[in-house]
Design an enzyme around this catalytic site. Structure first.
Site, mmCIF file in Angstrom:
data_model
loop_
_atom_site.group_PDB
_atom_site.id
_atom_site.type_symbol
_atom_site.label_atom_id
_atom_site.label_comp_id
_atom_site.label_asym_id
_atom_site.label_seq_id
_atom_site.Cartn_x
_atom_site.Cartn_y
_atom_site.Cartn_z
ATOM 1 N N HIS A 82 0.856 -1.186 0.000
ATOM 2 C CA HIS A 82 0.000 0.000 0.000
ATOM 3 C C HIS A 82 0.889 1.230 0.000
ATOM 4 C CE1 HIS A 82 -3.400 2.623 0.861
ATOM 5 N NE2 HIS A 82 -2.575 3.277 1.655
ATOM 6 N N ASP A 161 -15.745 1.803 6.008
ATOM 7 C CA ASP A 161 -14.773 2.849 5.663
ATOM 8 C C ASP A 161 -15.379 3.865 4.701
ATOM 9 O OD1 ASP A 161 -12.054 4.010 5.721
ATOM 10 O OD2 ASP A 161 -12.119 3.534 3.593
ATOM 11 N N ARG A 168 -15.872 11.782 7.779
ATOM 12 C CA ARG A 168 -14.625 12.458 8.218
ATOM 13 C C ARG A 168 -14.293 13.615 7.297
ATOM 14 N NH1 ARG A 168 -10.599 7.859 7.781
ATOM 15 N NH2 ARG A 168 -9.059 9.444 8.295
ATOM 16 N N SER A 183 -8.541 3.044 8.800
ATOM 17 C CA SER A 183 -9.119 3.086 7.450
ATOM 18 C C SER A 183 -8.254 2.278 6.475
ATOM 19 C CB SER A 183 -9.226 4.561 7.014
ATOM 20 O OG SER A 183 -9.414 4.677 5.634
ATOM 21 N N LYS A 187 -8.873 -2.024 5.082
ATOM 22 C CA LYS A 187 -8.956 -2.397 3.663
ATOM 23 C C LYS A 187 -7.864 -3.405 3.309
ATOM 24 C CE LYS A 187 -9.215 2.050 2.804
ATOM 25 N NZ LYS A 187 -9.304 3.411 2.359
HETATM 26 N N1 URA Z 1 -6.218 6.934 2.856
HETATM 27 C C1 URA Z 1 -7.165 6.094 3.323
HETATM 28 O O1 URA Z 1 -7.432 5.059 2.730
HETATM 29 N N2 URA Z 1 -7.811 6.422 4.462
HETATM 30 C C2 URA Z 1 -7.546 7.539 5.166
HETATM 31 O O2 URA Z 1 -8.139 7.769 6.183
HETATM 32 C C3 URA Z 1 -6.561 8.412 4.653
HETATM 33 C C4 URA Z 1 -5.910 8.078 3.504
#
Ligand code: URA
Length: 433
Positions: A82, A161, A168, A183, A187
């Site tokens: 990631h 999310d 948010r 978050s 994922k």
């Molecule tokens: N990228 C994400 O996937 N989530 C966040 O909260 C911030 C950046």
């Protein structure tokens, strides 16, 4: 359980139980808990933070809010990467084939990028015919055949999310380290890979602008991943200057192919070798120096390029462009930007370069925006280079923008020229294992 008590506890820095966090996430996803109460809780988290244990519970509750991916039919060890995103970051397209050519599988699902230059999915879809939409069974077949595939996220992965991030975004609570960590990690955990490498970027063109915050986020994500039972490590990398010389979807694909053809050196090559080696090391392919060697050989032998070619082909792409970039068509218009003074390039603000490429049509301002795949920037000079007045700094490309004025201004604003040579930069700032 009630939301008023949960908000009050977090507001006073008292720890929530696993049951309370799970109840909150499930209740929000099902619509039983209203936005206004969850907004208040998010602000309390933003101000008071969460413990590691609470962050792990939140991550797991979010992960379990929807479907998860079952990668058990993939034959090799699986590694996911990631990146927190940056300008000119085409590393996934290069690293996946390197790692796959060394016998480790890289199954990757990505979302479309909102931002200056699109995301990995946009870069791949800029190849004529290449589709990132695939049935799950095809995705698994691709990975088993070539070791590498990147497809668009499908199914109902981590709905918590999607809902929480939108809230948010509207309540100024994006910049909370435990909320960002949960978050991202929810994922990544839902994707099901055995090992996870996190590339946390820091600098002007990064989500985390300063190194301390990047380190806090990276460490928390690594602890969360490891506490969830995964092999997980993070690398903090430099995003104060763009990664490589090309910014924009097709231009980045060409640069990625050039790296795979062993024609590129510099920060892009170095970071790809470093990250690929970390992925191989996590997958048990040897010590770091051995994995660096494997990664370099994957490029110099042409094995990684072959994996990339097969992967584009199995996703319907025309591989002709690999040997003849003219197949991509290219931009209708181009414009050169020249230096207005003499000296060393001591700054190349990647955020400004990203904004310039957005002006040219390379990225999305909103989810609905159409990307111009041909648009972007090729930097003719890099950080540390000596330039004379009138030297070409960059070439801007577009098929859709009606003027180059704003993009040129952004590029000139991004570049600072000084008499003294600036210090060399390290592309990997810190490794967190
Ligand atoms: N990228 C994400 O996937 N989530 C966040 O909260 C911030 C950046």
């Amino acid at each position: 359980m009630n939301m008023y008590e949960i908000i009050t506890k977090t507001k006073h820095g008292q720890k929530l139980t696993n049951e309370e966090i799970k109840w909150l996430v499930d209740g929000y996803v099902s619509g039983e808990i209203p936005d206004y109460q969850v907004s208040a809780w998010l602000m309390a988290v933003n101000l008071m933070s969460l413990s590691d244990e609470e962050t792990l519970c939140l991550t797991m509750a979010m992960k379990d809010s929807g479907e998860t991916v079952d990668l058990s039919t993939i034959k090799n060890v699986t590694v996911d990467k990631h990146s927190t995103g940056g300008v000119g970051d085409k590393t996934s397209v290069i690293i996946g084939p390197i790692v796959a050519s060394c016998g480790v599988s890289v199954p990757k699902m990505s979302g479309k990028g909102l931002g200056h230059t699109g995301g990995t999915i946009d870069k791949l879809e800029s190849i004529p015919g290449c589709s990132t939409r695939a049935e799950f069974s095809d995705f698994i077949r691709y990975v088993n055949d070539t070791g590498f595939s990147i497809v668009s996220q499908s199914g109902n992965l981590v709905p918590a999310d999607k809902k929480l991030y939108a809230l948010r975004d509207a309540t100024a609570t994006v910049d909370s380290i435990p909320l960002i960590a949960s978050s991202i990690m929810s994922k990544k955990l839902a994707m099901g890979a055995d090992c996870i490498l996190l590339d946390v970027k820091t600098g002007s063109g990064a989500f985390m602008k300063n190194e301390d915050d990047a380190e806090k986020l990276a460490s928390l994500m690594v602890r969360t991943g490891q506490n969830a039972g995964k092999k997980c490590m993070a690398v903090i990398t430099d995003m104060d200057i763009p990664l490589g010389r090309a910014i924009g979807n097709q231009l980045e694909i060409i640069e990625a192919v050039e790296v795979l053809k062993n024609n590129v050196r510099g920060n892009l090559y170095d970071i790809c070798i470093e990250l690929a080696a970390d992925m191989l090391m996590m997958a048990g392919k040897g010590a770091k120096d051995e994995c660096v060697k494997l990664s370099e050989e994957a490029i110099s032998s042409g094995k990684a390029l072959e994996v990339f070619r097969r992967s584009v082909s199995q996703q319907g792409g025309d591989t002709g462009f690999i040997d003849n970039y003219g197949v991509l068509g290219g931009a209708k218009k181009e414009y050169a930007v020249y230096s207005t003074s003499e000296g060393y390039i001591s700054k190349m603000n990647s955020e400004d370069i990203g904004l310039a490429s957005l002006e040219l049509g390379a990225g999305r301002r909103t989810k609905e925006s159409e990307i111009d795949y041909t648009a972007g920037i090729v930097l003719e000079k890099e950080y540390g280079d000596y330039v004379k007045k009138g030297d070409k700094l960059a070439v801007l490309y577009t098929s859709t923008a009606d003027s180059f004025v704003l993009a040129e201004k952004k590029v000139l604003d991004a570049v600072v020229i000084t008499e003294e040579k600036p210090p060399a930069r390290k592309c990997v700032i810190k490794v967190i294992e």
